[in-house]
Design an enzyme around this catalytic site. Structure first.
Site, short mmCIF file in Angstrom:
data_model
loop_
_atom_site.label_atom_id
_atom_site.label_comp_id
_atom_site.label_asym_id
_atom_site.label_seq_id
_atom_site.Cartn_x
_atom_site.Cartn_y
_atom_site.Cartn_z
N LYS A 42 -8.87 7.08 -18.95
CA LYS A 42 -9.18 7.63 -20.25
C LYS A 42 -7.97 7.53 -21.19
O LYS A 42 -7.49 6.45 -21.43
CB LYS A 42 -9.68 9.07 -20.08
CG LYS A 42 -10.68 9.24 -18.92
CD LYS A 42 -11.98 8.47 -19.11
CE LYS A 42 -12.84 8.38 -17.85
NZ LYS A 42 -13.13 9.64 -17.20
N ARG B 297 0.85 -1.20 0.00
CA ARG B 297 0.00 0.00 0.00
C ARG B 297 0.88 1.24 0.00
O ARG B 297 0.64 2.21 -0.70
CB ARG B 297 -0.96 -0.01 1.20
CG ARG B 297 -1.64 1.35 1.41
CD ARG B 297 -2.95 1.27 2.20
NE ARG B 297 -2.94 0.38 3.33
CZ ARG B 297 -2.31 0.62 4.50
NH1 ARG B 297 -1.68 1.74 4.71
NH2 ARG B 297 -2.35 -0.28 5.47
N TYR C 284 -16.44 17.65 -14.94
CA TYR C 284 -16.86 16.24 -14.97
C TYR C 284 -17.95 16.03 -13.91
O TYR C 284 -17.79 16.48 -12.76
CB TYR C 284 -15.65 15.36 -14.68
CG TYR C 284 -15.95 13.90 -14.56
CD1 TYR C 284 -16.34 13.16 -15.67
CD2 TYR C 284 -15.87 13.24 -13.34
CE1 TYR C 284 -16.63 11.81 -15.56
CE2 TYR C 284 -16.15 11.89 -13.22
CZ TYR C 284 -16.54 11.18 -14.34
OH TYR C 284 -16.82 9.85 -14.22
N ASP D 66 -7.50 19.45 -13.74
CA ASP D 66 -7.83 18.12 -14.26
C ASP D 66 -7.46 18.12 -15.74
O ASP D 66 -8.11 18.78 -16.55
CB ASP D 66 -9.33 17.86 -14.04
CG ASP D 66 -9.76 16.47 -14.49
OD1 ASP D 66 -9.09 15.88 -15.36
OD2 ASP D 66 -10.78 15.97 -13.97
#
Ligand SMILES: *Cc1c(COP(=O)(O)O)cnc(C)c1O
Length: 384
Positions: free
Chosen positions: A199, A49, A102, A174
């Protein structure tokens, strides 16, 4: 090293001394790493992690492509965004955001803001003076997306970053739509870049992931701390998939753009299309800004058909090559109606205010042969 070379080489230098010389980084599935003594970690890894060699290779590659010092890979774009909010904001603070974001980002801001007493204020950031007049004593963060989803509005990252820094405010961008191949916000003055790697960066519609790239060490340490605390990490397998996808980012983006340019021109000249939103068109009101701050215009197009919602639905459902689906940025072409799909969580009156009509159609232009794509669209429009 140039962009294409970095996309292939950085993070995956073959280890000839201790390893077997793999030219592709292995998928390190181990959750934990043995050490020689309590104090000595052979390569700095202790628990996956906190740090994993495959993820780390991806983080180095991602950082390099945005000209950033640091990169972090997350389990999704939303996990990356949530970590920024957790790491930077506290109760009573104020955030200014572009009003055309978004849909999921707006949903996160709405729920996070309400629950933790943080105010998110939306402005039309195409006009930098709207951002300036929203700045307050307690403004901590400015959140931008450019070009925006789905209306392809743009804001001047350089101008807004300058006014933010005069006021000690952090700027996050973004950059999912443009990708680092076409736009590098850090070089324009922004502090933090966020991506949904789902994306274009992965580019093959087979991995959900997110990323943050930045050069400010203090903010990086905060983000890394909160990512490790909350556990929002990308798995070794998805890190490998994304590393593999990135290698062709430049090639893909050039082709996405070439196809999008042709299709945007075709749509603009078609009598059944009322309006086309594509930053590469001369008719785009911010074409000048696109040319100034981007190196290309990307593969996303939105347009209004001359008809009803039912026509829009019929058109999108009738196409053969464009899959009717949410998401974007993969090699295959996708089409959708934002008001009914990706942006259905944005309240209707808000959609109306920012200009997302029910007949607005968004397409993610893939890299199939453009003649085939145009034939498909032409057939669909003819049936209207
Ligand atoms: C998809 C997307 C996100 C969210 O990313 P996920 O990987 O789906 O969590 C954020 N911003 C933009 C612009 C997006 O397109």
């Amino acid at each position: 090293m140039k962009f294409e070379t970095r996309a292939i080489r950085i993070g995956e230098e073959p280890d000839m001394e201790n390893g077997s010389g793999d030219v592709v980084i292995p998928i390190h599935l181990s959750t934990t790493f043995a050490r020689r003594s309590i104090e000595r970690l052979p390569k700095g890894y202790e628990y996956s992690r906190t740090g994993n060699p495959t993820r780390h290779a991806l983080e180095r590659k991602l950082a390099s492509l945005e000209d950033a010092k640091f990169g972090l890979a997350f389990s999704s774009g939303m996990a990356a965004e949530t970590t920024i909010l957790l790491a930077l904001l506290k109760k009573g603070e104020h955030v200014i955001a572009f009003d055309d974001l978004y849909g999921g980002t707006k949903r996160l801001f709405r729920t996070f803001g309400k629950r933790f007493g943080i105010e998110f204020e939306y402005v039309d950031a195409r006009y930098a003076e709207n951002v300036r007049s929203a700045i307050r004593e307690n403004t901590k963060l400015i959140w931008l997306e450019t070009p925006t989803n789905p209306l392809m509005k743009m804001c001047d990252i350089g101008e807004i970053s300058e006014m933010a820094h005069e006021n000690g405010i952090i700027v996050a961008v973004d950059n999912t739509f443009a990708t680092p191949y076409f736009q590098r916000p850090l070089g324009l003055g922004a502090d933090i870049v966020v991506h949904s790697t789902t994306k274009y960066i992965n580019g093959h519609s087979d991995s959900v992931g997110g990323a943050i790239m930045l050069s400010d060490e203090e903010i990086y340490e905060e983000l890394k701390f909160h990512q490790n605390s909350s556990g929002a990490i990308l798995s070794p397998f998805d890190s490998y998939m994304t590393l593999r996808g990135i290698k062709t980012l430049a090639l893909r983006m050039r082709e996405h753009e070439r196809n999008a340019m042709r299709i945007a021109g075709f749509l603009e000249s078609h009598p059944k299309v009322n309006r086309v939103y594509y930053p590469g068109l001369d008719s785009h009101p911010q074409h000048g800004l696109a040319k100034k701050q981007m190196h290309g215009f990307g593969g996303m197009i939105s347009f209004e058909i001359n008809g009803t919602v039912e026509d829009a639905v019929r058109f999108t459902e009738s196409l053969q090559l464009f899959s009717l689906a949410e998401s974007l940025g993969g090699v295959e072409s996708l089409i959708e109606i934002p008001a009914l799909m990706t942006h259905s969580s944005v309240p209707e009156e808000e959609r109306e205010r920012i200009g997302i009509s029910d007949t607005l159609i968004r397409m993610s232009v893939g890299i199939e042969n453009v003649e085939d794509l145009i034939e498909d669209i032409e057939g669909g429009l003819k049936r209207l």
